[in-house]
Design a protein around this motif. Sequence first.
Motif, mmCIF file in Angstrom:
data_model
loop_
_atom_site.group_PDB
_atom_site.id
_atom_site.type_symbol
_atom_site.label_atom_id
_atom_site.label_comp_id
_atom_site.label_asym_id
_atom_site.label_seq_id
_atom_site.Cartn_x
_atom_site.Cartn_y
_atom_site.Cartn_z
ATOM 1 N N ALA A 53 38.893 56.395 37.004
ATOM 2 C CA ALA A 53 40.249 55.651 37.010
ATOM 3 C C ALA A 53 40.599 54.691 35.821
ATOM 4 O O ALA A 53 41.824 54.603 35.527
ATOM 5 N N LEU A 54 39.370 54.440 35.192
ATOM 6 C CA LEU A 54 39.748 53.545 34.062
ATOM 7 C C LEU A 54 40.485 54.204 32.897
ATOM 8 O O LEU A 54 41.338 53.832 32.243
ATOM 9 N N GLU A 55 40.054 55.629 32.782
ATOM 10 C CA GLU A 55 40.642 56.475 31.572
ATOM 11 C C GLU A 55 41.965 56.430 32.086
ATOM 12 O O GLU A 55 42.990 56.598 31.178
ATOM 13 N N HIS A 56 42.502 56.903 33.210
ATOM 14 C CA HIS A 56 43.936 57.028 33.738
ATOM 15 C C HIS A 56 44.826 55.641 33.353
ATOM 16 O O HIS A 56 45.775 55.880 32.881
ATOM 17 N N ALA A 112 36.407 32.239 31.923
ATOM 18 C CA ALA A 112 37.240 32.646 33.090
ATOM 19 C C ALA A 112 38.283 33.745 32.509
ATOM 20 O O ALA A 112 38.566 34.775 33.333
ATOM 21 N N SER A 113 38.638 33.503 31.299
ATOM 22 C CA SER A 113 39.778 34.290 30.682
ATOM 23 C C SER A 113 39.150 36.048 30.453
ATOM 24 O O SER A 113 39.927 36.899 30.976
ATOM 25 N N THR A 114 38.009 35.997 30.290
ATOM 26 C CA THR A 114 37.259 37.416 30.343
ATOM 27 C C THR A 114 37.348 38.068 31.600
ATOM 28 O O THR A 114 37.677 39.056 32.057
ATOM 29 N N VAL A 115 36.753 37.093 32.446
ATOM 30 C CA VAL A 115 36.761 37.593 34.067
ATOM 31 C C VAL A 115 38.134 38.095 34.487
ATOM 32 O O VAL A 115 38.328 39.089 35.284
ATOM 33 N N ARG A 116 39.313 37.381 34.178
ATOM 34 C CA ARG A 116 40.490 37.818 34.632
ATOM 35 C C ARG A 116 40.975 38.896 34.017
ATOM 36 O O ARG A 116 41.619 39.920 34.879
ATOM 37 N N LYS A 117 40.654 39.081 32.600
ATOM 38 C CA LYS A 117 40.680 40.804 32.319
ATOM 39 C C LYS A 117 40.197 41.904 32.979
ATOM 40 O O LYS A 117 40.696 42.719 33.308
ATOM 41 N N ARG A 118 39.025 41.302 33.369
ATOM 42 C CA ARG A 118 38.279 42.616 34.077
ATOM 43 C C ARG A 118 38.681 42.679 35.376
ATOM 44 O O ARG A 118 38.831 43.772 35.847
ATOM 45 N N LEU A 119 39.306 41.846 36.101
ATOM 46 C CA LEU A 119 40.050 41.686 37.542
ATOM 47 C C LEU A 119 41.016 42.450 37.307
ATOM 48 O O LEU A 119 41.554 43.194 38.166
ATOM 49 N N THR A 120 41.845 42.191 36.156
ATOM 50 C CA THR A 120 43.060 42.789 36.047
ATOM 51 C C THR A 120 42.789 44.605 35.806
ATOM 52 O O THR A 120 43.684 45.334 36.380
ATOM 53 N N ALA A 121 41.762 44.595 34.935
ATOM 54 C CA ALA A 121 41.543 46.178 34.796
ATOM 55 C C ALA A 121 41.205 46.932 36.416
ATOM 56 O O ALA A 121 41.526 47.882 36.570
#
Length: 334
Positions: A53-56, A112-121
């Motif tokens: 899913a990440l690759e896609h 929190a910014s890093t966590v938000r990026k992970r949640l976005t992914a």
Amino acid sequence: MSYRRTDAAAYLRPLTDEAVANALDPPEAGAAGPTARTSAALAQPGKTLLTDALEHVIRKHWSGARSEETMASQGLGAIKGLHSLGVYHVDDVTPDKIREAVRAWLAEGYSASTVRKRLTAISFMGAPVEGCLPKLPKPLQWWLNPSYRAKAVAHLRDTATMAPHGDARLVLADYIEWVCVTGLRVEESLRLRWRDITFCPRDPRLPEDMYVLIPGTKTVASQATLPLSREAGEILLRRRNADPAAGPAGLVFPAKYRVLSTLWNECRGVLGVSDVPTATLKSFRRTAARYLHVERNMPLDVTRQYLRHSSVHTTTGYLRLVGGYSAEEMKRWL
């Protein structure tokens, strides 16, 4: 294994093999052979592996973008966190599992910014993330106050510091002043072409009655035609005089992002803010919010519309800046 934006496909392709499985879940020291479960062993009919899913989503949404490297890296971080909880498929990701991963990331010291990026992914992979990040107090943001701004611009225009990237230094000096009074986003400014500028109809040499057409790089709402202040007009005329041969398709700020970022990091050292994480090129947009609302007395909702925020709460967040407001500034309103 390091990530190279110029070859995202080559980097992401091995996510389905044993080697990268071990990169996500390294074997213990002295162990013979890989210990992580391979994609073949994890594959289940009707279920999508997180790595697939990440690759896609990287290919579909971020390929070639400046944020590609960041999102690939944070996506891998998200997958590693979910793998540690025994979750290997998108179909098995639940809000409870995501909250557990978020708590672990915050406990490990991730911002929190890093966590938000992970949640976005994770969200782009198709998993539910709504409400999974607890409300955290937002720290005050750094901004380019007048003293910092004057010092940075003077440094960039100092002929004694011109090498290397002499032309780019002058571009960055103008770019800083431009964004601080217009609030355009980084990509918007760097993609801006002379055909997007409407000069004064009475006399194109005057910094008056000028407009900028912004195609928008973030949302449909970010597309707009905005009037420009006299200060912004003067900056554009200076840029025009610096490159009079540029045609309508010529870039207003002809420099690569990576070069400008490198030069700005040099300025951060001069200003003594190298260790301030929010002292980035994006800080100039926050500076513009303060300039428009406080210095130019623009009403808050008009400032929101000028910056093309969808919510006034975003605009007020831009105004929560390090240093607050001085007694003299507050006195102006009494």
